[in-house]
Design a protein around this motif. Structure first.
Motif, mmCIF file in Angstrom:
data_model
loop_
_atom_site.group_PDB
_atom_site.id
_atom_site.type_symbol
_atom_site.label_atom_id
_atom_site.label_comp_id
_atom_site.label_asym_id
_atom_site.label_seq_id
_atom_site.Cartn_x
_atom_site.Cartn_y
_atom_site.Cartn_z
ATOM 1 N N ALA A 152 0.834 -1.203 0.000
ATOM 2 C CA ALA A 152 0.000 0.000 0.000
ATOM 3 C C ALA A 152 0.870 1.255 0.000
ATOM 4 O O ALA A 152 0.587 2.225 -0.718
ATOM 5 C CB ALA A 152 -0.928 -0.006 1.211
ATOM 6 N N GLN A 153 1.930 1.237 0.795
ATOM 7 C CA GLN A 153 2.823 2.389 0.849
ATOM 8 C C GLN A 153 3.594 2.556 -0.450
ATOM 9 O O GLN A 153 3.895 3.692 -0.858
ATOM 10 C CB GLN A 153 3.779 2.244 2.025
ATOM 11 C CG GLN A 153 3.103 2.361 3.383
ATOM 12 C CD GLN A 153 4.061 2.196 4.532
ATOM 13 O OE1 GLN A 153 5.252 1.952 4.343
ATOM 14 N NE2 GLN A 153 3.561 2.317 5.749
ATOM 15 N N ALA A 154 3.909 1.456 -1.120
ATOM 16 C CA ALA A 154 4.609 1.545 -2.406
ATOM 17 C C ALA A 154 3.708 2.190 -3.460
ATOM 18 O O ALA A 154 4.149 3.063 -4.231
ATOM 19 C CB ALA A 154 5.046 0.159 -2.861
ATOM 20 N N ILE A 155 2.443 1.784 -3.513
ATOM 21 C CA ILE A 155 1.503 2.412 -4.442
ATOM 22 C C ILE A 155 1.322 3.884 -4.092
ATOM 23 O O ILE A 155 1.271 4.757 -4.973
ATOM 24 C CB ILE A 155 0.153 1.677 -4.423
ATOM 25 C CG1 ILE A 155 0.313 0.232 -4.890
ATOM 26 C CG2 ILE A 155 -0.868 2.398 -5.291
ATOM 27 C CD1 ILE A 155 -0.956 -0.592 -4.794
ATOM 28 N N ALA A 156 1.245 4.180 -2.796
ATOM 29 C CA ALA A 156 1.094 5.563 -2.359
ATOM 30 C C ALA A 156 2.300 6.406 -2.781
ATOM 31 O O ALA A 156 2.141 7.553 -3.219
ATOM 32 C CB ALA A 156 0.917 5.611 -0.844
ATOM 33 N N ALA A 157 3.494 5.823 -2.665
ATOM 34 C CA ALA A 157 4.701 6.550 -3.068
ATOM 35 C C ALA A 157 4.695 6.826 -4.568
ATOM 36 O O ALA A 157 5.108 7.905 -5.027
ATOM 37 C CB ALA A 157 5.939 5.747 -2.677
ATOM 38 N N TYR A 158 4.217 5.862 -5.343
ATOM 39 C CA TYR A 158 4.149 6.053 -6.795
ATOM 40 C C TYR A 158 3.151 7.154 -7.150
ATOM 41 O O TYR A 158 3.440 8.039 -7.964
ATOM 42 C CB TYR A 158 3.759 4.740 -7.474
ATOM 43 C CG TYR A 158 3.414 4.891 -8.933
ATOM 44 C CD1 TYR A 158 4.379 5.309 -9.855
ATOM 45 C CD2 TYR A 158 2.121 4.636 -9.395
ATOM 46 C CE1 TYR A 158 4.051 5.468 -11.203
ATOM 47 C CE2 TYR A 158 1.796 4.783 -10.729
ATOM 48 C CZ TYR A 158 2.758 5.200 -11.627
ATOM 49 O OH TYR A 158 2.438 5.360 -12.951
ATOM 50 N N VAL A 159 1.971 7.116 -6.543
ATOM 51 C CA VAL A 159 0.968 8.140 -6.813
ATOM 52 C C VAL A 159 1.478 9.513 -6.390
ATOM 53 O O VAL A 159 1.281 10.516 -7.094
ATOM 54 C CB VAL A 159 -0.356 7.798 -6.098
ATOM 55 C CG1 VAL A 159 -1.356 8.941 -6.224
ATOM 56 C CG2 VAL A 159 -0.950 6.517 -6.662
ATOM 57 N N GLN A 160 2.165 9.570 -5.269
ATOM 58 C CA GLN A 160 2.706 10.843 -4.789
ATOM 59 C C GLN A 160 3.745 11.391 -5.762
ATOM 60 O O GLN A 160 3.836 12.602 -5.966
ATOM 61 C CB GLN A 160 3.320 10.656 -3.396
ATOM 62 C CG GLN A 160 3.860 11.922 -2.749
ATOM 63 C CD GLN A 160 2.771 12.883 -2.322
ATOM 64 O OE1 GLN A 160 1.594 12.520 -2.253
ATOM 65 N NE2 GLN A 160 3.136 14.120 -2.049
ATOM 66 N N SER A 161 4.524 10.511 -6.369
ATOM 67 C CA SER A 161 5.552 10.963 -7.314
ATOM 68 C C SER A 161 4.946 11.450 -8.623
ATOM 69 O O SER A 161 5.526 12.309 -9.298
ATOM 70 C CB SER A 161 6.532 9.818 -7.597
ATOM 71 O OG SER A 161 5.885 8.751 -8.315
ATOM 72 N N MET A 162 3.772 10.923 -8.979
ATOM 73 C CA MET A 162 3.140 11.299 -10.241
ATOM 74 C C MET A 162 2.062 12.374 -10.061
ATOM 75 O O MET A 162 1.868 13.218 -10.952
ATOM 76 C CB MET A 162 2.510 10.051 -10.890
ATOM 77 C CG MET A 162 3.494 8.950 -11.226
ATOM 78 S SD MET A 162 4.690 9.434 -12.484
ATOM 79 C CE MET A 162 3.597 9.601 -13.892
ATOM 80 N N ALA A 163 1.357 12.324 -8.966
ATOM 81 C CA ALA A 163 0.259 13.263 -8.718
ATOM 82 C C ALA A 163 0.295 13.690 -7.256
ATOM 83 O O ALA A 163 -0.457 13.171 -6.426
ATOM 84 C CB ALA A 163 -1.080 12.603 -9.053
ATOM 85 N N PRO A 164 1.182 14.618 -6.904
ATOM 86 C CA PRO A 164 1.385 15.011 -5.507
ATOM 87 C C PRO A 164 0.104 15.492 -4.834
ATOM 88 O O PRO A 164 -0.774 16.086 -5.470
ATOM 89 C CB PRO A 164 2.412 16.134 -5.604
ATOM 90 C CG PRO A 164 3.090 15.932 -6.923
ATOM 91 C CD PRO A 164 2.045 15.362 -7.825
ATOM 92 N N GLY A 165 0.019 15.202 -3.546
ATOM 93 C CA GLY A 165 -1.137 15.620 -2.761
ATOM 94 C C GLY A 165 -0.795 15.575 -1.284
ATOM 95 O O GLY A 165 0.386 15.616 -0.912
ATOM 96 N N PRO A 166 -1.790 15.460 -0.409
ATOM 97 C CA PRO A 166 -1.546 15.424 1.039
ATOM 98 C C PRO A 166 -0.546 14.338 1.435
ATOM 99 O O PRO A 166 -0.632 13.204 0.968
ATOM 100 C CB PRO A 166 -2.937 15.139 1.615
ATOM 101 C CG PRO A 166 -3.885 15.676 0.596
ATOM 102 C CD PRO A 166 -3.234 15.432 -0.729
ATOM 103 N N LYS A 167 0.374 14.707 2.311
ATOM 104 C CA LYS A 167 1.429 13.789 2.746
ATOM 105 C C LYS A 167 1.115 13.242 4.135
ATOM 106 O O LYS A 167 0.192 13.692 4.814
ATOM 107 C CB LYS A 167 2.782 14.510 2.757
ATOM 108 C CG LYS A 167 3.223 15.010 1.395
ATOM 109 C CD LYS A 167 4.581 15.698 1.499
ATOM 110 C CE LYS A 167 5.063 16.191 0.139
ATOM 111 N NZ LYS A 167 6.390 16.864 0.225
ATOM 112 N N TYR A 168 1.933 12.279 4.561
ATOM 113 C CA TYR A 168 1.785 11.707 5.896
ATOM 114 C C TYR A 168 2.035 12.781 6.954
ATOM 115 O O TYR A 168 2.884 13.662 6.776
ATOM 116 C CB TYR A 168 2.765 10.557 6.107
ATOM 117 C CG TYR A 168 2.532 9.363 5.205
ATOM 118 C CD1 TYR A 168 1.313 8.689 5.205
ATOM 119 C CD2 TYR A 168 3.525 8.911 4.343
ATOM 120 C CE1 TYR A 168 1.096 7.603 4.385
ATOM 121 C CE2 TYR A 168 3.315 7.827 3.512
ATOM 122 C CZ TYR A 168 2.104 7.179 3.533
ATOM 123 O OH TYR A 168 1.883 6.109 2.713
#
Length: 267
Positions: free
Chosen positions: A121-137
Motif C-alpha cells: 500500500a505504501q509503495a503504491i502511495a509513493a508512486y501516486v505521490q511521485s506522479m500526482a502530488p497531494g496530502p502527505k503523511y
C-alpha cells in the motif's frame, strides 16, 4: 524355572530395535526442524522483500490492480475518478482499509480485509505521490494521542458527532450510505480522513481545523478506544434511543411486575 526363564528371554527387545527407534526419532525431529527453518526463512525473505518495495514496485502494483478503473496515467475513467492531487495519504488510507481495490459498485466503498500488505500500500502511495502530488503523511507528533482530550471532545461534537455519533460509534446516512465507527480506527487513518475527505466526509483544511485541533480530536478518539463506556453499559452508544428503550422495558416492566405482585398478595 527353565520355562519361566525362556519366557523372560523371549519378551526382551533386541538392541537393534532400540537403535532403529532412536534413528527414526532423530530423522523425524530433524525433518520437522528443517521444515520449520525453511518456512521461517521463506517468511523472513518475503517480509524483507515486501519491506523494501519502492515507488517503481508501486507502479507495477498500480498497473495491475488500479489502472483498470483509474487509468494508466491516473487520469480516471468512467469506472473511477482521477487521482491527480489525492496524494499518498489518500491512497494509503483507501488501500490499507480494504476499500480499494473496489469489490463492486455501490453507494460507497465497503471496509473489508485489505488485499495488499502495508508495504505494498505504501509503495503504491509513493508512486501516486511521485506522479500526482497531494496530502502527505503527518508528523509523529500530530498523531501521538497526547493532545488536549477535552478540547478534542468539544471539537468532535461540533464537527463530527452528527455523522459519527458523539461516542464515535458511527451512524446511518442517506441513500444507503453510512459514517463508519471509529472504535478501532488508527490515528493515521483518522488524520487521513480529516485531510482527504473520503466518501461523504468533508475535507477539513487547516482553515477549518488546524494541526493542533486535529491532534486534539485524534487524542479524544484514542481516549475513547482505551476507555470504552466509562459511565457504565454502552447500550450500543445510541444515546436516548437505547436508554429510553432500556427504561421502558426494564423500568416499566418492573413496575408492572411489582403491581401484579402486590395485587396478588392483597387478594
Amino acid at each position: 524355572m527353565a520355562r519361566e526363564k525362556k519366557r523372560r528371554n523371549s519378551g526382551r527387545r533386541s538392541p537393534l530395535a532400540a537403535a532403529v527407534l532412536i534413528g527414526v526419532g532423530l530423522l523425524l525431529t530433524g525433518g520437522v526442524y528443517a521444515g520449520a527453518s525453511a518456512a521461517m526463512a521463506a517468511t523472513n525473505d518475503t517480509t524483507q522483500q515486501s519491506s523494501n518495495l519502492t515507488a517503481e514496485d508501486g507502479k507495477k502494483l498500480f498497473q495491475a490492480n488500479c489502472a483498470t478503473c483509474h487509468g494508466l496515467d491516473m487520469q480516471g475513467t468512467e469506472s473511477g475518478p482521477s487521482l491527480y492531487g489525492v496524494g499518498e495519504l489518500a491512497v494509503e488510507f483507501q488501500v490499507s482499509t480494504g476499500r480499494m481495490p473496489l469489490a463492486a459498485q455501490g453507494p460507497q466503498a465497503q471496509i473489508k480485509p485489505p488485499q495488499m500488505t502495508e508495504a505494498q500500500a505504501q509503495a503504491i502511495a509513493a508512486y501516486v505521490q511521485s506522479m500526482a502530488p497531494g496530502p502527505k503523511y503527518p508528523s509523529a507528533e500530530t498523531i501521538d494521542g497526547k493532545g488536549d482530550v477535552a478540547n478534542g471532545a468539544e471539537l468532535f461534537r461540533i464537527n463530527c458527532a452528527m455523522c459519527h455519533n458523539v461516542a464515535g460509534a458511527g451512524g446511518a446516512l442517506t441513500e444507503g450510505k453510512y459514517a463508519p465507527p471509529l472504535t478501532s480506527t488508527s490515528a493515521l487513518h483518522m488524520y487521513a480522513a480529516m485531510v482527504t475527505g473520503p466518501q461523504n466526509m468533508p475535507v477539513f483544511s487547516n482553515t477549518n481545523l488546524n494541526l493542533n485541533e486535529k491532534r486534539d480530536i485524534i487524542s479524544y478518539l484514542l481516549f475513547l478506544q482505551e476507555n470504552k463506556s466509562p459511565g457504565g453499559f454502552g447500550l450500543g452508544d445510541l444515546g436516548p434511543v437505547s436508554e429510553g428503550l432500556f427504561i421502558w422495558i426494564f423500568g416499566i416492566g418492573t413496575l408492572i411486575a411489582v403491581t401484579v405482585w402486590i395485587t396478588a398478595k392483597s387478594n
